[in-house]
Design a protein around this motif. Structure first.
Motif, short mmCIF file in Angstrom:
data_model
loop_
_atom_site.label_atom_id
_atom_site.label_comp_id
_atom_site.label_asym_id
_atom_site.label_seq_id
_atom_site.Cartn_x
_atom_site.Cartn_y
_atom_site.Cartn_z
N GLY A 115 0.79 -1.22 0.00
CA GLY A 115 0.00 0.00 0.00
C GLY A 115 0.82 1.27 0.00
N VAL A 116 2.14 1.18 0.10
CA VAL A 116 3.00 2.37 0.15
C VAL A 116 3.31 2.81 -1.28
CG1 VAL A 116 5.13 3.38 1.02
CG2 VAL A 116 4.01 1.53 2.31
N PRO A 117 2.91 4.02 -1.69
CA PRO A 117 3.11 4.47 -3.07
C PRO A 117 4.59 4.61 -3.43
CG PRO A 117 1.42 5.77 -1.99
CD PRO A 117 2.09 4.98 -0.91
N PRO A 118 4.91 4.44 -4.73
CA PRO A 118 6.30 4.51 -5.17
C PRO A 118 7.01 5.81 -4.79
CG PRO A 118 4.95 3.56 -6.90
CD PRO A 118 4.00 4.02 -5.83
N HIS A 119 6.32 6.96 -4.91
CA HIS A 119 7.01 8.22 -4.66
C HIS A 119 7.40 8.38 -3.20
CE1 HIS A 119 2.67 8.96 -4.48
NE2 HIS A 119 2.88 10.02 -3.71
N TYR A 120 6.67 7.72 -2.28
CA TYR A 120 7.08 7.75 -0.88
C TYR A 120 8.32 6.89 -0.66
CZ TYR A 120 2.88 10.22 0.60
OH TYR A 120 1.91 11.18 0.78
N ALA A 222 11.59 -1.62 3.02
CA ALA A 222 11.03 -0.34 3.46
C ALA A 222 9.51 -0.38 3.40
CB ALA A 222 11.57 0.79 2.59
N GLY A 223 8.96 -0.89 2.31
CA GLY A 223 7.51 -0.99 2.20
C GLY A 223 6.92 -1.90 3.27
N HIS A 224 7.60 -3.01 3.53
CA HIS A 224 7.13 -3.95 4.55
C HIS A 224 7.14 -3.29 5.93
CE1 HIS A 224 7.68 -7.63 7.20
NE2 HIS A 224 6.59 -7.90 6.54
N PHE A 225 8.18 -2.53 6.23
CA PHE A 225 8.29 -1.84 7.52
C PHE A 225 7.17 -0.83 7.69
CE2 PHE A 225 10.91 1.43 10.07
CZ PHE A 225 10.43 0.95 11.28
N LEU A 226 6.94 -0.01 6.67
CA LEU A 226 5.89 1.01 6.76
C LEU A 226 4.51 0.37 6.87
CD1 LEU A 226 7.37 3.41 4.08
CD2 LEU A 226 7.06 3.98 6.50
N GLU A 227 4.29 -0.71 6.13
CA GLU A 227 3.01 -1.42 6.25
C GLU A 227 2.81 -1.96 7.66
OE1 GLU A 227 0.69 -5.13 4.02
OE2 GLU A 227 2.87 -5.22 4.33
N SER A 228 3.88 -2.49 8.25
CA SER A 228 3.77 -3.07 9.59
C SER A 228 3.41 -2.02 10.63
CB SER A 228 5.08 -3.75 9.99
OG SER A 228 6.09 -2.80 10.31
N ARG A 233 -3.48 2.92 3.18
CA ARG A 233 -3.58 2.90 1.72
C ARG A 233 -4.49 4.04 1.24
NH1 ARG A 233 -2.61 -2.10 -1.16
NH2 ARG A 233 -1.61 -3.64 0.21
N GLY A 234 -4.07 4.68 0.18
CA GLY A 234 -4.89 5.69 -0.45
C GLY A 234 -4.91 7.04 0.24
N GLU A 235 -4.13 7.19 1.32
CA GLU A 235 -4.08 8.47 2.03
C GLU A 235 -2.71 9.11 1.85
OE1 GLU A 235 -5.25 8.28 6.10
OE2 GLU A 235 -7.11 7.19 5.68
N ARG A 236 -2.69 10.42 1.84
CA ARG A 236 -1.43 11.15 1.74
C ARG A 236 -0.89 11.41 3.14
NH1 ARG A 236 -2.89 16.46 -1.38
NH2 ARG A 236 -0.75 16.99 -0.84
N TRP A 237 0.28 12.04 3.22
CA TRP A 237 0.91 12.32 4.52
C TRP A 237 0.27 13.52 5.21
CZ3 TRP A 237 3.46 16.93 5.79
CH2 TRP A 237 3.62 17.83 4.73
N GLY A 238 -0.16 14.48 4.39
CA GLY A 238 -0.66 15.76 4.89
C GLY A 238 -0.67 16.74 3.74
N ARG A 239 -0.84 18.01 4.06
CA ARG A 239 -0.85 19.03 3.00
C ARG A 239 -0.54 20.39 3.61
NH1 ARG A 239 -5.15 19.04 -0.27
NH2 ARG A 239 -6.06 17.06 0.35
N GLU A 240 0.01 21.26 2.78
CA GLU A 240 0.16 22.66 3.18
C GLU A 240 -1.22 23.32 3.12
OE1 GLU A 240 2.68 26.71 2.02
OE2 GLU A 240 2.55 25.05 0.58
N VAL A 241 -1.49 24.21 4.06
CA VAL A 241 -2.79 24.89 4.10
C VAL A 241 -2.58 26.38 4.35
CG1 VAL A 241 -4.07 22.86 4.87
CG2 VAL A 241 -3.06 24.41 6.58
N ILE A 242 -3.67 27.13 4.13
CA ILE A 242 -3.70 28.56 4.42
C ILE A 242 -4.68 28.80 5.57
CG2 ILE A 242 -4.27 30.85 3.55
CD1 ILE A 242 -3.62 29.85 0.74
N LEU A 243 -4.25 29.57 6.54
CA LEU A 243 -5.11 29.91 7.67
C LEU A 243 -5.81 31.23 7.40
CD1 LEU A 243 -2.65 28.98 10.57
CD2 LEU A 243 -4.27 27.52 9.35
#
Length: 406
Positions: A115-120, A222-228, A233-243
């Motif tokens: 479930g860990v995307p390639p770009h990560y 690395a993928g196995h470690f992050l999965e563990s 799956r299908g979620e990003r890490w976060g995002r920049e926002v404006i307050l």
């Protein structure tokens, strides 16, 4: 057991001499040797063969430079602008995109399994070893022995040393080639020995795990470690926002204050381009790593998973931002200000002054952690300052402390 504890209290004294760049006194050398003897006993009790323990640990000497590096980690001493600027740059973005294309079949196969995307995966690779260009040249057993005989995190590094000896004992790699970072991390993805034992995978089918020379082994591990750790799956890490204008900065309570996206939407928070936040059932925490002048981020569950790899918010933000850039996104809309970080002694004085006012700011250690940010927010709110949890000029002036100079 009691005698072992007494022994460890005595060997800790050697680290002060090393940190000052001084040779060990006869007493400190004897204490270090006693620590090594205790570590050998623990390794044998953990099942490592006595012959290997003797071969690796005989004549072991501490390394002064390792302790110096342990006391000055950039996650603790750099500003976000400096930290992220050194790690998420155009050269690394372009190289990451190139390697993503070259290894797409391998990486997409890992994504299907974990479930860990390639770009990560490529982002972690870039952050850890600049895509395999530098693994570190420190003998791992020597690094871990030095740190195991130092008081700061003796228990942790003792366990890592024993894990490293177990890796050698099972024959995955030889002592001469077991080299890596000053803290004991190894291979393309800089796995600590305990992570190597628990999560490393022989992906290329050659009968052994090789995180130094096999990209399939390294990326799959690395993928196995992050999965563990619970990668979503299908979620990003976060995002920049404006307050929004007039935002109550006391709402930014740190990474453990997770609220539904609808909560932030109702407060007027938008994405970095002014668009409404998505209407999805997710929770996010609001982070202001450089105070109100710098970028604001909403971080999701995968941000916390990244921090399971490295317990630094700056690291996790940089992994996420580099992954976004490798996937084709642009730079931050509001880059962090180029303010130099506060010296550790100034930050420690600030922590002590907050404690003197009855505000819990964590242990006065000169490190800008969650407890210090929470204490600053509490103080700033009581004073009527902008409660962004950042030691800006207004807060420092109140305590008669000087801001950092360029």
């Amino acid at each position: 057991m009691a005698s072992r504890h007494r022994q460890h209290r005595s060997v800790f004294q050697f680290s002060g001499l090393l940190a000052l760049g001084l040779a060990l006194s006869p007493l400190a050398q004897a204490e270090f040797d006693a620590c090594v003897a205790g570590l050998k006993t623990q390794a044998i009790e953990a099942g490592v063969s006595e012959s290997l323990v003797t071969d690796v640990m005989t004549g072991m000497e501490p390394r002064e430079r390792i302790l110096q590096l342990d006391r000055s980690q950039p996650e603790f001493t750099a500003s976000l602008a400096d930290y992220m600027g050194r790690r998420v740059n155009e050269q690394r973005v372009e190289q990451g995109r190139k390697l993503l294309a070259e290894n797409r079949e391998l990486l997409e196969g890992i994504t299907r399994k974990t479930g860990v995307p390639p770009h990560y995966l490529v982002s972690f690779w870039g952050m850890e070893t600049n895509f395999g260009s530098y693994f570190g040249q420190v003998p791992i057993p020597q690094a871990l022995t030095t740190l195991a005989c130092d008081q700061r995190r003796s228990g942790y590094f003792t366990r890592e040393l024993i894990a490293a000896l177990q890796i050698l004992d099972r024959g995955d790699i030889t002592q001469d080639t077991m080299k890596g970072s000053w803290a004991g991390a190894m291979g393309h993805m800089q796995f600590m020995p305990s992570v190597y034992l628990a999560h490393a995978v022989d992906a290329d089918g050659d009968g052994r795990v090789d995180l130094w020379n096999s990209i399939p082994d390294a990326m799959t591990s690395a993928g196995h470690f992050l999965e563990s750790m619970g990668w979503q799956r299908g979620e990003r890490w976060g995002r920049e926002v404006i307050l929004p204008e007039g935002f109550d900065y006391h709402e930014a309570q740190g990474r453990n204050d997770n609220q539904p996206l609808s909560y932030w939407r109702d407060l007027g928070v938008t994405d970095a381009f002014g668009n409404t936040l998505p209407d999805v059932d997710m929770k996010a925490a609001l982070l202001l790593p450089s105070g109100h002048e710098g970028p604001a981020f909403l971080v999701y569950r995968n941000f916390h998973i990244i921090m399971g790899w490295n317990q630094s918010e700056f690291y996790a933000m940089s992994v996420g931002h580099l992954a976004d850039r490798i996937a084709g996104a642009g730079d931050l809309q509001n880059p962090p200000p180029q303010h130099p970080p506060l010296p550790r002694d100034t930050l420690m004085a600030l922590q002590e002054k907050l404690q003197g006012k009855g505000i819990d700011a964590g242990t006065p250690d000169g490190i800008m952690g969650p407890a210090t940010r929470a204490g600053l927010r509490e103080f700033q709110r009581k004073q009527g300052f902008r409660a962004d949890g950042y030691p800006g000029p207004e807060t420092l002036a109140h305590f008669e402390l000087e801001p950092a100079s360029d």
